[in-house]
Enzyme design. Structure first.
Site, PDB file in Angstrom:
ATOM      1  N   HIS B  62      84.274  75.519-124.484  1.00 38.03           N
ATOM      2  CA  HIS B  62      85.147  76.019-123.169  1.00 38.03           C
ATOM      3  C   HIS B  62      86.671  75.789-123.348  1.00 38.03           C
ATOM      4  O   HIS B  62      87.250  76.450-122.524  1.00 38.03           O
ATOM      5  CB  HIS B  62      84.609  75.077-121.959  1.00 38.03           C
ATOM      6  CG  HIS B  62      82.848  75.349-121.750  1.00 38.03           C
ATOM      7  ND1 HIS B  62      82.033  74.586-121.839  1.00 38.03           N
ATOM      8  CD2 HIS B  62      82.360  76.560-121.574  1.00 38.03           C
ATOM      9  CE1 HIS B  62      80.919  75.209-121.321  1.00 38.03           C
ATOM     10  NE2 HIS B  62      81.234  76.476-121.293  1.00 38.03           N
ATOM     11  N   GLU B 106      77.586  85.413-112.040  1.00 35.54           N
ATOM     12  CA  GLU B 106      76.514  84.987-112.831  1.00 35.54           C
ATOM     13  C   GLU B 106      75.193  85.733-112.442  1.00 35.54           C
ATOM     14  O   GLU B 106      75.068  85.770-111.099  1.00 35.54           O
ATOM     15  CB  GLU B 106      76.523  83.515-112.844  1.00 35.54           C
ATOM     16  CG  GLU B 106      75.126  82.993-113.414  1.00 35.54           C
ATOM     17  CD  GLU B 106      74.743  83.113-114.636  1.00 35.54           C
ATOM     18  OE1 GLU B 106      75.598  82.795-115.442  1.00 35.54           O
ATOM     19  OE2 GLU B 106      73.609  83.687-114.997  1.00 35.54           O
ATOM     20  N   GLY B 138      76.958  91.271-114.017  1.00 38.64           N
ATOM     21  CA  GLY B 138      78.282  91.391-114.297  1.00 38.64           C
ATOM     22  C   GLY B 138      78.966  92.913-114.545  1.00 38.64           C
ATOM     23  O   GLY B 138      79.986  93.187-114.045  1.00 38.64           O
ATOM     24  N   ASP B 155      81.929  85.202-120.685  1.00 40.92           N
ATOM     25  CA  ASP B 155      81.188  83.840-121.242  1.00 40.92           C
ATOM     26  C   ASP B 155      79.707  84.020-120.971  1.00 40.92           C
ATOM     27  O   ASP B 155      78.953  83.474-120.331  1.00 40.92           O
ATOM     28  CB  ASP B 155      81.711  82.522-120.185  1.00 40.92           C
ATOM     29  CG  ASP B 155      80.930  81.325-120.739  1.00 40.92           C
ATOM     30  OD1 ASP B 155      80.163  81.404-121.725  1.00 40.92           O
ATOM     31  OD2 ASP B 155      81.151  80.132-120.198  1.00 40.92           O
TER      32      ASP B 155
END
Lengths: 482, 286
Positions: B62, B106, B138, B155
């Site tokens: 991260h 998400e 997405g 991510d």
């Protein structure tokens, strides 16, 4: 005799029993359940090879079905509401061929739209039937051929009362349906058979939200590509017949050209797919309808593209529209359908069914996922952003009405000569020229070659269409009648 | 009791962690979600059986996916995170006072819910008023966005499964469109080591090179990911990932990190020769 219900799969059940019996195979195929071909078994899997077997007592025989194949065919007939169903292992091509060979003997007429698949014209070369072409209407904006208008069919019937059958695409590749019910009534009033090419319509039988399926609309025979929308293996197909047709005669016709070693992989795939569609078809088709409608709405919000649907319906040449078909008009972004088709594959790893001069067709079926629809839509959006062109000169029509000079069989077997394609205008073509897919001939044997057609062929070649048919593989030469 | 979580890194290699107990197991609309408790790595989040993060080493991933672009961009205000349902990237972004808005897209709301409940240290940022969550695909989200973001952080999971669409040219192209004229996209870029991962890495690189004027790759060492050697993609319209980084400006922010620092930032773009070659192979195809 045992009564079978739609949840049964007689061929699958027989193959399972055969596996348990652990027979010692002193018969063909020679790979002997895969043992003799390790590379192939590694590639396809031993489950697959272990049921690639020949007909035997417990598995019945497609050439003369008396047990499990007969039962599976009866279940299929019931599922499709037909009098009888034949499992076909030579593709829907073989089913179309069987229909025409059943309906017509040499010299007999068949009323047929010119935008048929080549398999229909091939069948006429084989049996010597004489086509009476009904030119489909054209949508001038989209450049696609539509259905047959009822008036045109009536005119053809009035002018050819001796014709034996009327042939209908139900639907076309693009999803366009003719008024098959009225055409069937008209044909029957005049003692003609109604044959339906349902290569793109096997799902119509399982939903009340779609155009009428041919057998439900009174057709006498219908060729059903189970491997397209039904989910079975490539090359497997079903021929349906109604009660006005002799099962025995059709069977005899099929056996003229059908293999005597029908693949059990293909047959069991038909059996399993029939069960799936009979039990879950309505739900599966609903899911496809929703996905395609979503895709259409999304594509139409990108701008310029046009994903068309039921608004094309005009009560005649577009009597109905199959809303599971996802055809997209691309010429409005300055790209031919075939160019978008190539970009999708080469740049975005998306393989669509085909691109023509002005449209692409994405085939959406039982196997599709929403996330893949998102990819298709996003890729189209990106193609517009990155490749859009203006001010290009573009050909409009996908279809040119042909001028028929003689029946296909006569032209096919006539004395001929090979000429450079540029010198063939005005001559009678003795072979096919088509873009594949969709496989609808630009020229068929017996048709006059015109400047307009030559121009179309050059344009299609330049845009990257895969042209097939002629003996000269690069289409630099054409065979014409002497 | 001897309970082990095991992940197959290749058909011939297994990675295994001794598990104390399973804290959660559930099937969402998209995937199976599991949380394990382990002595060595703390809590472990897996999706469809693939390890996504562990409490002990998630900081590496991260920090590297967030601080590298945040150090390069001179004034990032609006950031889009695609994937990242565990909240780790959001947590790191929120450490910058200049950040005005974070959109998190998400596909699977269940991942966010499970993370909030079982990984509170990772998912700590979701309650911040600057964060807006969008639970959708997405690819669909990005299609409608134009000239909107300073930074996009991809991510994602692996290119097999729900994250598939996030490794495609149409996705990267749409990200380009969604960024401002000086925007940066950073993405989880798979590993160069094992054959299948390397292939996915090459494909992603090829598609990004085709979509952005600048495309570089940087690396980090993540103990629980296959081979431990992990890559990130840095794609940009204007800024070079090292030359345009303002080290002093970043240092002045006083952000405490455990893995990232400005020296490492510069060094992370120096890649092993075989990785450079893998990248060059596909660059030559573009």
């Amino acid at each position: 005799m045992e009564f079978f219900t739609q949840d049964r799969v007689p061929i699958l059940e027989a193959l399972e029993k055969m596996k348990i019996a652990r027979l010692v195979p002193f018969d063909v195929p020679g790979h002997k359940r895969g043992r003799g071909n390790a590379e192939l078994t590694e590639f396809l899997g031993d489950k697959c090879l272990s049921v690639d077997v020949n007909s035997m007592k417990m598995l019945d025989n497609l050439c003369h079905p008396v047990s499990v194949i007969k039962e599976a065919q009866e279940l299929a007939a019931e599922a499709f509401k037909a009098a009888h169903a034949f499992f076909m292992v030579g593709g829907t091509t073989s089913a179309v061929q069987a229909m025409i060979l059943t309906a017509c003997k040499r010299g007999e007429k068949i009323i047929i739209p010119r935008n048929v698949h080549r398999s229909a014209i091939n069948a006429m070369i084989l049996c010597g039937a004489v086509p009476v072409y009904v030119n489909p209407q054209i949508d001038p904006a989209l450049g696609i051929s539509l259905g047959m208008s009822l008036a045109d069919v009536r005119k053809a019937i009035d002018e050819n009362p001796d014709a034996k059958a009327v042939f209908v695409n139900n639907p076309t590749y693009y999803g366009i349906c003719s008024d098959i019910k009225s055409i069937a009534e008209l044909a029957h009033e005049h003692g003609m058979m109604l044959l339906a090419d349902e290569a793109h319509g096997s799902h119509l039988y399982f939903s009340d939200k779609l155009p009428a399926a041919a057998m439900h609309a009174g057709a006498d025979m219908a060729a059903i590509s189970m491997h397209k929308s039904g989910g079975s293996l490539t090359q497997s197909s079903i021929l349906l017949i109604g009660d006005r047709v002799s099962e025995g005669y059709v069977h005899k016709i099929i056996n003229l050209t059908q293999t005597t070693s029908a693949s059990y992989l293909l047959m069991v795939s038909l059996d399993i797919s029939r069960r799936n569609m009979a039990l879950n078809g309505a739900k599966l088709v609903d899911n496809i309808i929703d996905m395609v409608q979503y895709a259409r709405d999304e594509i139409n919000t990108i701008g310029d593209y046009y994903a068309y649907s039921r608004e094309l319906i005009n009560g005649d040449s577009v009597y109905d529209f199959d809303i599971t078909k996802l055809a997209v008009f691309t010429r409005s972004i300055g790209l031919a359908g075939i160019e978008v088709y190539d970009l999708l594959r080469d740049e975005y790893d998306i393989q669509t069914e085909f691109g023509d001069i002005a449209n692409i067709l994405a085939y959406v079926s039982v196997g599709d996922r929403l996330k893949d629809i998102e990819r298709l839509v996003s890729a189209l959006s990106e193609i517009r952003r990155n490749y859009r062109q203006t001010g290009r000169k573009m050909l409009k029509a996908e279809y040119i009405s042909p001028i028929v000079a003689c029946p296909p069989q006569e032209a096919f077997y006539a004395d001929m000569e090979s000429l450079p394609i540029g010198e063939t205008a005005g001559r009678i073509c003795s072979e096919f020229v088509m873009c594949y897919p969709p496989g609808i001939p630009i020229l068929a044997p017996g048709e006059i070659i015109t400047e307009e057609i030559l121009q179309y062929i050059q344009y299609a070649k330049k845009k990257g269409c895969s042209l097939t048919g002629p003996e000269s593989m690069d289409i630099k030469y054409l065979n014409v009648m002497k | 009791m001897d309970l082990w979580y095991m992940e197959q890194h290749t058909p011939n290699v297994k990675f295994s962690v001794k598990v104390d107990k399973q804290l959660y197991s559930g099937m969402s609309d998209f995937q199976r979600i599991d949380v394990f408790e382990s002595a060595e790595f703390g809590r472990i989040l897996t999706l469809d059986g693939f390890l996504m993060l562990t409490e002990k080493d998630e900081f590496i991933y991260h920090e590297m996916i967030v601080h590298v672009p945040m150090c390069v961009h001179p004034d990032p205000k609006k950031v889009l995170v695609i994937g990242g349902g565990d909240g780790g990237a959001v947590r790191e972004l929120l450490r910058y006072p200049g950040i005005e808005a974070i959109d998190l897209v998400e596909i699977d709301e269940a991942v966010v819910e499970v993370s909030k409940k079982y990984l509170p240290g990772v998912a700590s940022g979701f309650s911040d008023s600057r964060v807006r969550c969008h639970y959708q695909d997405g690819l669909k989200f990005i299609r409608r966005v134009e000239d909107e973001y300073d930074i996009i952080i991809v991510d994602s999971t692996d290119p097999f499964g729900p994250g598939e669409g996030l490794f495609t040219k149409e996705f990267y192209g749409n990200c380009f469109k969604a960024l401002h004229a000086d925007g940066i996209m950073v993405n989880q870029h798979e590993s160069p080591y094992y054959k299948d991962d390397a292939y996915a890495m090459q494909r992603a690189h090829k598609r990004i090179v085709q979509s952005f004027p600048y495309s570089r790759v940087y690396q980090a060492h993540i103990p629980t990911y296959p081979s431990g050697h992990w890559l990130f993609g840095f794609a940009s319209k204007k800024y070079h990932p090292v030359r345009d980084a303002d080290w002093d400006r970043w240092k002045k922010l006083g952000i405490k990190t455990r893995y990232y620092n400005t020296n490492l930032h510069a060094g992370a773009f120096a890649l092993p020769t075989y990785v450079e070659e893998l990248l060059k192979d596909v660059e030559s195809e573009c």
